[in-house]
Design a protein around this motif. Sequence first.
Motif, short mmCIF file in Angstrom:
data_model
loop_
_atom_site.label_atom_id
_atom_site.label_comp_id
_atom_site.label_asym_id
_atom_site.label_seq_id
_atom_site.Cartn_x
_atom_site.Cartn_y
_atom_site.Cartn_z
N ARG A 164 84.88 37.50 92.54
CA ARG A 164 84.63 37.53 91.15
C ARG A 164 83.20 37.66 90.72
O ARG A 164 82.89 38.06 89.69
N ASP A 165 82.45 37.20 91.76
CA ASP A 165 80.79 36.94 91.39
C ASP A 165 80.25 37.74 92.43
O ASP A 165 80.16 37.51 93.68
N GLY B 233 86.84 42.57 86.07
CA GLY B 233 86.64 40.99 86.24
C GLY B 233 85.81 40.87 87.31
O GLY B 233 85.30 39.40 87.36
N LEU B 234 84.77 41.92 87.99
CA LEU B 234 83.83 41.49 88.84
C LEU B 234 82.48 41.36 88.06
O LEU B 234 82.05 42.00 87.32
N ARG B 235 81.91 40.17 88.06
CA ARG B 235 80.73 39.74 87.47
C ARG B 235 79.69 40.13 88.50
O ARG B 235 79.56 39.68 89.55
N ASP C 103 80.81 35.42 95.47
CA ASP C 103 81.87 35.52 96.60
C ASP C 103 81.30 36.88 97.12
O ASP C 103 81.95 37.02 98.34
#
Length: 271
Positions: A37-38, A59-61, A99
């Motif tokens: 996600r990050d 949704g990937l920041r 992540d």
Amino acid sequence: MLDYDEEAERYDVLRGGEPRAAAAADAVTGLVPGGARDLLDVACGTGIVTRRLAAARAGLRVTGADLSPTMTRMAAVRLPGAVVRADGRRLPFGDAQFDAVVSVWLLHLMSGPEDVRAVVAECARVLRPGGVYVTTVHKGASHNVGSDIDAILAARPRSPVPDAPDTVDACAAGHGLLPAGEARFRGRGQGRSPRRAIADLRRGWFVTLPPGEPLAEEFAARLAGLPDQDRPRADPVFRLRAYRKPWGGNPERFGGDREAEPIRPPRRPLP
């Protein structure tokens, strides 16, 4: 070494532009866990690859970081509010914050083993347990495509290889990271012609042949004697290695939280 502030305006054009960025982003994304996600892109440069990483998965920041002020300003246009100016050897983020951490085309620029270890240590520190660190290895070898240009340049003085695969493996293992996969991608549009190789030589691309030195001009003269001066030879093929941080993490700590100030884009888009 090249001045990356000076290089920023022409960086993308001279390095394959969007086709190369797409190839790099696809290869990196294939090594990043699906549940990430990050993601932190260390040495994001102009953000041309970073933007594609951000668009690759819903949704990937994605956060970009680069040491060059000009590069970070350009990247901030592509990813407003998501770029910081930072040294990869001392990242301004807390422990276990991402992540996935990516450092494409960075380790080969380090001045020696200590700096490589520092970058890998920081990337491991900010990585969450179960996360993955992805980096290019042995970038210099990627540009040797067996061409007539390479045959001439093979005689130039050798330089150290800070991003040798064994070196990076050892650094990763020293910080608790385990091998987690490999990938390759083609540097589309980066095949050198003899004329382009001469231009690269004269702007400081080859660190053991400083611009203006007699030896550099000797190599320029030999390159000028090759046929098909404007025909690009084969594109380079870059290697990626991924390393996973085990659940439970590395017991060694590398530092605490540090404040990160986002780089704000200029009012007018840069060309």
